[in-house]
Design a protein around this motif. Sequence first.
Motif, mmCIF file in Angstrom:
data_model
loop_
_atom_site.group_PDB
_atom_site.id
_atom_site.type_symbol
_atom_site.label_atom_id
_atom_site.label_comp_id
_atom_site.label_asym_id
_atom_site.label_seq_id
_atom_site.Cartn_x
_atom_site.Cartn_y
_atom_site.Cartn_z
ATOM 1 N N ARG A 1 11.735 -36.634 -7.980
ATOM 2 C CA ARG A 1 12.115 -35.922 -6.768
ATOM 3 C C ARG A 1 12.831 -36.844 -5.799
ATOM 4 O O ARG A 1 12.637 -38.062 -5.808
ATOM 5 N N GLY B 1 13.267 -38.133 -2.097
ATOM 6 C CA GLY B 1 12.545 -38.175 -0.839
ATOM 7 C C GLY B 1 13.353 -37.589 0.310
ATOM 8 O O GLY B 1 12.813 -36.914 1.187
ATOM 9 N N ASP C 1 13.255 -33.791 0.094
ATOM 10 C CA ASP C 1 11.932 -33.329 0.514
ATOM 11 C C ASP C 1 11.818 -33.320 2.041
ATOM 12 O O ASP C 1 11.289 -32.377 2.637
ATOM 13 N N LYS C 2 12.309 -34.381 2.670
ATOM 14 C CA LYS C 2 12.248 -34.448 4.135
ATOM 15 C C LYS C 2 13.105 -33.363 4.772
ATOM 16 O O LYS C 2 12.721 -32.757 5.780
ATOM 17 N N ARG D 1 11.296 -30.075 4.476
ATOM 18 C CA ARG D 1 10.183 -30.042 5.436
ATOM 19 C C ARG D 1 10.684 -29.756 6.851
ATOM 20 O O ARG D 1 10.057 -29.008 7.604
#
Length: 235
Positions: free
Chosen positions: A3, A5, A8-9, A12
């Motif tokens: 994945r 990062g 993902d951030k 989010r």
Amino acid sequence: MERSGTVDKAVRALEALSEGGGSASLSELAGRLGMPKATLHRLLASLAAHALVEQDGEGRYRLGVGLIRLGLGAQGLDAVARVARPELERAARAFGETFFLVAARAGRLVVLDKAEGTGLLRAAPTVGAEVPVDVTASGRLYLAHAPELVGGADPATLRAARRAAKRGYDVNAGEWIDGLTVIAAPVLARGSLHGCVACAAAAQSLRGDRHDAAVHHTRDAAERVARALQGECRR
């Protein structure tokens, strides 16, 4: 699967803005996410460059119009959502309550689309909302017809799911959202479950004959979607 990062951030951050229900300052968003402001600022600048977030006159961040473009694009490519749209609108006009489409995607049940009713009291989950399996009519229909798509459940819920499948529809009276009654019917085409059409209304508006009418409109819409899907499969 490896994945990213950064991705993902970014996800989010978008989810935090969505859940916040409006706008947020950089400091507020950094606090919610537990992320350094400098890192978040760079991330938001990249998202803003693609219109996925935007800033108002006070510098507060909110979701951008680029997400609408992406969402509508994904919705238009989804065969079930595409053929269900006119049937949801037809049912909402005829009955006056909100109708929506639930389907399993990536191991979760989600609301793919909805058509608002015309009544003064309207209530329904938002498009994109995740639908819990064990306390909803659509969830129980999935447990009955396609459990491999949504996982398991306790014995009592599975018994309720089998009863719903035999009846041809299911009812969720305030189990998921307090005061909201939802009636759902399965979209069964070519031997498979493709989703559920659901009617959502304030509990007090679905009583007696009106409850029976809601069942009729919901099942009719689901059957129309199923026939449309079968027609697409034959092309």
